[in-house]
Motif scaffolding. Structure first.
Motif, PDB file in Angstrom:
ATOM      1  N   ILE A 142     -17.535  -6.583 -10.959  1.00 49.33           N
ATOM      2  CA  ILE A 142     -16.421  -7.539 -10.878  1.00 49.33           C
ATOM      3  C   ILE A 142     -15.089  -6.794 -10.936  1.00 49.33           C
ATOM      4  O   ILE A 142     -14.159  -7.097 -10.198  1.00 49.33           O
ATOM      5  N   TYR A 143     -15.014  -5.772 -11.804  1.00 54.39           N
ATOM      6  CA  TYR A 143     -13.788  -4.980 -11.908  1.00 54.39           C
ATOM      7  C   TYR A 143     -13.453  -4.319 -10.568  1.00 54.39           C
ATOM      8  O   TYR A 143     -12.300  -4.343 -10.128  1.00 54.39           O
ATOM      9  N   VAL A 144     -14.448  -3.703  -9.930  1.00 56.34           N
ATOM     10  CA  VAL A 144     -14.207  -3.020  -8.650  1.00 56.34           C
ATOM     11  C   VAL A 144     -13.708  -4.018  -7.603  1.00 56.34           C
ATOM     12  O   VAL A 144     -12.756  -3.738  -6.860  1.00 56.34           O
ATOM     13  N   VAL A 145     -14.322  -5.195  -7.559  1.00 57.04           N
ATOM     14  CA  VAL A 145     -13.868  -6.235  -6.620  1.00 57.04           C
ATOM     15  C   VAL A 145     -12.434  -6.650  -6.942  1.00 57.04           C
ATOM     16  O   VAL A 145     -11.588  -6.765  -6.042  1.00 57.04           O
ATOM     17  N   LEU A 146     -12.142  -6.865  -8.224  1.00 58.68           N
ATOM     18  CA  LEU A 146     -10.781  -7.226  -8.638  1.00 58.68           C
ATOM     19  C   LEU A 146      -9.790  -6.123  -8.272  1.00 58.68           C
ATOM     20  O   LEU A 146      -8.700  -6.394  -7.751  1.00 58.68           O
ATOM     21  N   PHE A 147     -10.186  -4.890  -8.536  1.00 62.20           N
ATOM     22  CA  PHE A 147      -9.316  -3.750  -8.259  1.00 62.20           C
ATOM     23  C   PHE A 147      -8.933  -3.691  -6.784  1.00 62.20           C
ATOM     24  O   PHE A 147      -7.754  -3.584  -6.432  1.00 62.20           O
ATOM     25  N   PHE A 148      -9.939  -3.783  -5.899  1.00 63.35           N
ATOM     26  CA  PHE A 148      -9.626  -3.718  -4.474  1.00 63.35           C
ATOM     27  C   PHE A 148      -8.868  -4.956  -4.006  1.00 63.35           C
ATOM     28  O   PHE A 148      -8.039  -4.874  -3.099  1.00 63.35           O
ATOM     29  N   GLY A 149      -9.115  -6.107  -4.644  1.00 60.90           N
ATOM     30  CA  GLY A 149      -8.345  -7.308  -4.318  1.00 60.90           C
ATOM     31  C   GLY A 149      -6.880  -7.156  -4.688  1.00 60.90           C
ATOM     32  O   GLY A 149      -5.982  -7.453  -3.890  1.00 60.90           O
ATOM     33  N   VAL A 150      -6.635  -6.686  -5.911  1.00 56.14           N
ATOM     34  CA  VAL A 150      -5.254  -6.468  -6.361  1.00 56.14           C
ATOM     35  C   VAL A 150      -4.586  -5.405  -5.499  1.00 56.14           C
ATOM     36  O   VAL A 150      -3.429  -5.546  -5.079  1.00 56.14           O
ATOM     37  N   TYR A 151      -5.323  -4.326  -5.205  1.00 53.92           N
ATOM     38  CA  TYR A 151      -4.795  -3.252  -4.360  1.00 53.92           C
ATOM     39  C   TYR A 151      -4.398  -3.782  -2.987  1.00 53.92           C
ATOM     40  O   TYR A 151      -3.304  -3.489  -2.484  1.00 53.92           O
ATOM     41  N   TYR A 152      -5.270  -4.583  -2.382  1.00 44.64           N
ATOM     42  CA  TYR A 152      -4.981  -5.114  -1.049  1.00 44.64           C
ATOM     43  C   TYR A 152      -3.742  -6.014  -1.071  1.00 44.64           C
ATOM     44  O   TYR A 152      -2.880  -5.914  -0.193  1.00 44.64           O
ATOM     45  N   ILE A 153      -3.651  -6.886  -2.055  1.00 44.63           N
ATOM     46  CA  ILE A 153      -2.469  -7.758  -2.172  1.00 44.63           C
ATOM     47  C   ILE A 153      -1.212  -6.914  -2.360  1.00 44.63           C
ATOM     48  O   ILE A 153      -0.179  -7.176  -1.728  1.00 44.63           O
ATOM     49  N   HIS A 154      -1.303  -5.883  -3.198  1.00 45.67           N
ATOM     50  CA  HIS A 154      -0.148  -5.016  -3.471  1.00 45.67           C
ATOM     51  C   HIS A 154       0.338  -4.317  -2.207  1.00 45.67           C
ATOM     52  O   HIS A 154       1.527  -4.343  -1.893  1.00 45.67           O
ATOM     53  N   SER A 181      -5.093  -0.716 -10.856  1.00 48.18           N
ATOM     54  CA  SER A 181      -6.303  -0.571 -11.662  1.00 48.18           C
ATOM     55  C   SER A 181      -6.113  -1.174 -13.052  1.00 48.18           C
ATOM     56  O   SER A 181      -7.035  -1.774 -13.610  1.00 48.18           O
ATOM     57  N   ILE A 182      -4.923  -1.044 -13.595  1.00 47.60           N
ATOM     58  CA  ILE A 182      -4.625  -1.621 -14.917  1.00 47.60           C
ATOM     59  C   ILE A 182      -4.593  -3.142 -14.835  1.00 47.60           C
ATOM     60  O   ILE A 182      -5.135  -3.840 -15.702  1.00 47.60           O
ATOM     61  N   ILE A 183      -3.983  -3.680 -13.784  1.00 44.46           N
ATOM     62  CA  ILE A 183      -3.944  -5.141 -13.599  1.00 44.46           C
ATOM     63  C   ILE A 183      -5.363  -5.699 -13.501  1.00 44.46           C
ATOM     64  O   ILE A 183      -5.697  -6.712 -14.124  1.00 44.46           O
ATOM     65  N   VAL A 204      -9.638   7.906  -3.349  1.00 47.86           N
ATOM     66  CA  VAL A 204      -9.635   7.190  -2.070  1.00 47.86           C
ATOM     67  C   VAL A 204      -8.221   7.091  -1.489  1.00 47.86           C
ATOM     68  O   VAL A 204      -7.864   7.884  -0.623  1.00 47.86           O
ATOM     69  N   PRO A 205      -7.365   6.155  -1.930  1.00 47.52           N
ATOM     70  CA  PRO A 205      -6.077   6.017  -1.235  1.00 47.52           C
ATOM     71  C   PRO A 205      -5.179   7.245  -1.346  1.00 47.52           C
ATOM     72  O   PRO A 205      -4.529   7.632  -0.375  1.00 47.52           O
ATOM     73  N   THR A 206      -5.165   7.888  -2.515  1.00 50.51           N
ATOM     74  CA  THR A 206      -4.283   9.041  -2.684  1.00 50.51           C
ATOM     75  C   THR A 206      -4.746  10.216  -1.836  1.00 50.51           C
ATOM     76  O   THR A 206      -3.935  10.876  -1.185  1.00 50.51           O
ATOM     77  N   VAL A 207      -6.052  10.469  -1.838  1.00 55.83           N
ATOM     78  CA  VAL A 207      -6.575  11.582  -1.031  1.00 55.83           C
ATOM     79  C   VAL A 207      -6.333  11.319   0.451  1.00 55.83           C
ATOM     80  O   VAL A 207      -5.867  12.203   1.174  1.00 55.83           O
ATOM     81  N   ILE A 208      -6.618  10.114   0.909  1.00 52.63           N
ATOM     82  CA  ILE A 208      -6.424   9.820   2.337  1.00 52.63           C
ATOM     83  C   ILE A 208      -4.942   9.899   2.694  1.00 52.63           C
ATOM     84  O   ILE A 208      -4.571  10.408   3.754  1.00 52.63           O
ATOM     85  N   ASP A 209      -4.063   9.441   1.792  1.00 53.41           N
ATOM     86  CA  ASP A 209      -2.625   9.488   2.043  1.00 53.41           C
ATOM     87  C   ASP A 209      -2.111  10.920   2.115  1.00 53.41           C
ATOM     88  O   ASP A 209      -1.259  11.234   2.925  1.00 53.41           O
ATOM     89  N   ARG A 210      -2.635  11.812   1.289  1.00 61.91           N
ATOM     90  CA  ARG A 210      -2.076  13.151   1.149  1.00 61.91           C
ATOM     91  C   ARG A 210      -2.873  14.254   1.833  1.00 61.91           C
ATOM     92  O   ARG A 210      -2.388  15.365   1.989  1.00 61.91           O
ATOM     93  N   ASP A 268       6.277   2.545  -4.052  1.00 68.64           N
ATOM     94  CA  ASP A 268       7.090   3.753  -4.123  1.00 68.64           C
ATOM     95  C   ASP A 268       6.219   5.000  -3.942  1.00 68.64           C
ATOM     96  O   ASP A 268       6.489   5.854  -3.120  1.00 68.64           O
ATOM     97  N   VAL A 269       5.178   5.114  -4.754  1.00 68.23           N
ATOM     98  CA  VAL A 269       4.255   6.247  -4.696  1.00 68.23           C
ATOM     99  C   VAL A 269       2.838   5.678  -4.709  1.00 68.23           C
ATOM    100  O   VAL A 269       2.502   4.900  -5.598  1.00 68.23           O
ATOM    101  N   VAL A 270       2.029   6.054  -3.732  1.00 72.54           N
ATOM    102  CA  VAL A 270       0.692   5.475  -3.579  1.00 72.54           C
ATOM    103  C   VAL A 270      -0.134   5.639  -4.855  1.00 72.54           C
ATOM    104  O   VAL A 270      -0.733   4.687  -5.351  1.00 72.54           O
ATOM    105  N   PHE A 271      -0.175   6.830  -5.416  1.00 75.70           N
ATOM    106  CA  PHE A 271      -1.000   7.077  -6.601  1.00 75.70           C
ATOM    107  C   PHE A 271      -0.561   6.204  -7.772  1.00 75.70           C
ATOM    108  O   PHE A 271      -1.384   5.556  -8.422  1.00 75.70           O
ATOM    109  N   TYR A 272       0.740   6.171  -8.043  1.00 68.39           N
ATOM    110  CA  TYR A 272       1.227   5.394  -9.192  1.00 68.39           C
ATOM    111  C   TYR A 272       0.965   3.904  -8.999  1.00 68.39           C
ATOM    112  O   TYR A 272       0.556   3.210  -9.927  1.00 68.39           O
ATOM    113  N   SER A 273       1.213   3.406  -7.792  1.00 67.11           N
ATOM    114  CA  SER A 273       1.010   1.972  -7.566  1.00 67.11           C
ATOM    115  C   SER A 273      -0.470   1.616  -7.659  1.00 67.11           C
ATOM    116  O   SER A 273      -0.830   0.555  -8.168  1.00 67.11           O
TER     117      SER A 273
END
Length: 198
Positions: A12-24, A41-43, A84-90, A31-36
């Motif tokens: 459930i956490y992983v699903v929530l995480f990717f949901g929040v990430y997608y909305i964000h 993940s905290i949300i 995932v996102p940080t590695v692909i971004d950088r 500002d910065v992919v890693f920080y956001s």
């Protein structure tokens, strides 16, 4: 039962995480992919903890176990954020694969330096991205066309240099040859100082 409940909570956490990430990334500024992504993940962990408090589905695990599950979820979110996102971004490695694919599946080895200097930096706005990240991290300031290290920047540069020279592989494979070149890449650096500023 406890293990299954904990694994369901992690799912459930992983699903929530990717949901929040997608909305964000879709509806808000970043500002910065890693920080956001870390914030996402905290949300997601907060939402999961709220589910723990207000639903009885997770009653099979104790309060302490729920807190451990949240910690595991936060660590998982951190790992996903970096991997995932940080590695692909950088990642230059992913860029190489994408560039070879874009050019029909093959690029002459002798032209790769040109690909990096003429295309990579421009296409990925490499300088803009990295300077933005460093500013947001508090390691540099930009004042009157002069980029300067902050105190934090000096500390990180000292740490990085020390780690590179003492704790990176001394026999690293580079294009068929084992070398320690990357432990001191500035050894061949031209002493050009016409771009320095005060």
């Amino acid at each position: 039962m406890k293990l299954l409940t904990s694994l369901i909570a992690l799912f459930i956490y992983v699903v929530l995480f990717f949901g929040v990430y997608y909305i964000h990334i879709t509806y808000f500024t970043v500002d910065v992919v890693f920080y956001s992504t870390l914030v996402d993940s905290i949300i997601a962990a907060i939402i999961l903890a709220t589910l723990f408090l207000f639903t009885d589905y997770f009653d099979a695990i104790s309060g302490f176990e729920k807190s451990l599950v949240v910690v595991i979820c936060l660590l998982s979110g951190y790992a996903i954020s970096i991997s995932v996102p940080t590695v692909i971004d950088r990642s230059l490695s992913f860029y190489i694969l994408e560039k070879i694919q874009q050019r029909g599946g093959g690029i002459k080895l002798s032209r790769f330096e040109e690909v990096f200097t003429r295309e990579y930096a421009r296409e990925h706005r490499l300088v803009d991205v990295r300077l933005t990240e460093q500013q947001k991290s508090g390691t540099i300031t930009i004042d009157n066309d002069c980029v300067k290290l902050t105190g934090r920047g000096h500390i990180l540069a000292d740490f990085s240099r020390y780690f590179r020279q003492n704790l990176l592989p001394k026999q690293r494979l580079l294009m068929g040859e084992y070398t320690d070149y990357l432990t001191n890449p500035f050894s061949d650096s031209k002493q050009t100082i016409d771009y320095a500023c005060q």
